[in-house]
Design an enzyme around this catalytic site. Structure first.
Site: not given
Length: 339
Positions: A210, A206
């Site tokens: 990002k 993640y």
């Protein structure tokens, strides 16, 4: 050595200084007029639930013709697809180029070859790398198993594909655009995360995805004039409570644990940030952190991350936000916790 008076060198130095400094910081006291959204066509990827759904609903309620690009399934509560003015679902997989391209083409037919706003909010939750490596099923072999790639496929590759298509269509539709009303610029809004700036322990896929979204945005923000003279900004939400009607929610126990350190924001705080970016022509190439607002005042604590080299690439703004308790706590500093 005598100083040079070369005008081209002077211009190059000025361009470099402008690049390092970035554009003007967001003025949250400026009035924004939501009427600029009326009659515009918007695509919201991942708009069937969570943050994307909140943004899609807000755009629709302000007169936008909204196309939601998401996997099959009903939109969240509050959306009536039988109403011509409600967001319309176009089923697609953003991680598939063919699926996404077909969806964009369908939207252009549906909208009469019009596209004004693209919000890149499709995303999925992380896998815990510790769980993947250490908590193996009983009887598993010593041979490593390929880790899942869905987070990269959706959060990063899907965002890249979506941004590419947005820039392509903004560029190719520029000739037919009527900018007389409101002096409008096409809008490309990236949805990053506080995890684009701050480590989120063990959420390796993640955080990497990002950070990648942030890098993608920074690579095009200073050159948006090349792509239909569009405006590009990034939202970096902190932990957001999107449990109501969302399939992307966290369990209550996990929410309580994470909000010991970080205040839990609401979807409405992110929507407020999105509307400010989309409706204010002066906000260009800026990153806005969306955090828990004051009671009955969504977005009231949102702040400009100052993500420019001369401002330490947002480092000081992020550190100050923790020290001041805006995002959460740092070390032993108190925080209000869940609200």
């Amino acid at each position: 050595m005598a100083a040079t008076n070369d005008p081209e060198l002077t211009r190059r130095k000025q361009r470099q200084e402008d690049f390092l400094r970035g554009t003007s910081k967001i003025n949250f006291d400026d009035h924004i007029d939501h009427c600029v959204l009326s009659g515009k066509t918007a695509i919201v990827t991942g708009g069937a639930s969570g943050i994307g759904h909140g943004i899609a609903q807000a755009l629709s309620s302000n007169g936008c013709k909204v196309a939601v690009l998401d996997l099959s399934g009903p939109l969240e509560a509050g959306t009536d697809e039988s109403n011509i003015d409600s967001p319309k679902l176009f089923e697609c997989d953003v991680s598939s180029w063919e699926s996404l391209l077909a969806a964009f083409q369908e939207v252009l037919i549906w909208s009469g070859n019009s596209l004004d706003i693209v919000v890149l909010s499709a995303g999925v939750r992380s896998h815990n790398i510790k769980d993947l490596i250490l908590e193996r099923p009983a009887g598993s072999t010593s041979t490593p198993v390929k880790p899942p790639s869905s987070v990269f496929d959706v959060n990063l590759l899907g965002t890249y594909y979506s941004a590419y298509l947005a820039l392509w269509y903004f560029t190719n539709l520029e000739a037919k655009r009527d900018e007389a009303e409101f002096n409008w610029k096409p809008q490309l809004l990236f949805i990053g995360s506080l995890a684009s700036y701050v480590e989120q322990p063990l959420s390796a896929d993640y955080c990497a995805s990002k950070h990648g979204v942030r890098g993608l945005w920074k690579s095009v923000r200073s050159h948006s004039a090349l792509f239909g003279d569009c405006q590009t900004n990034l939202l970096a939400p902190t932990f957001i409570d999107n449990r109501q009607g969302s399939t992307k929610s966290r369990g209550d126990g996990a929410l309580i644990s994470l909000t010991n350190d970080v205040k839990l924001g609401e979807v409405s705080d992110v929507v407020a940030g999105a509307l400010r970016c989309l409706c204010d022509r002066n906000i260009e190439g800026r990153a806005l952190c969306c955090v828990k607002g004051e009671q009955s005042s969504p977005g009231s604590n949102n702040f400009d991350l100052c993500d420019n080299l001369i401002d330490f690439n947002a480092g000081k703004s992020v550190l100050d936000s923790f020290r001041n308790g805006v995002v959460g706590r740092l070390g032993t500093q108190n925080t209000t916790g869940p609200q």
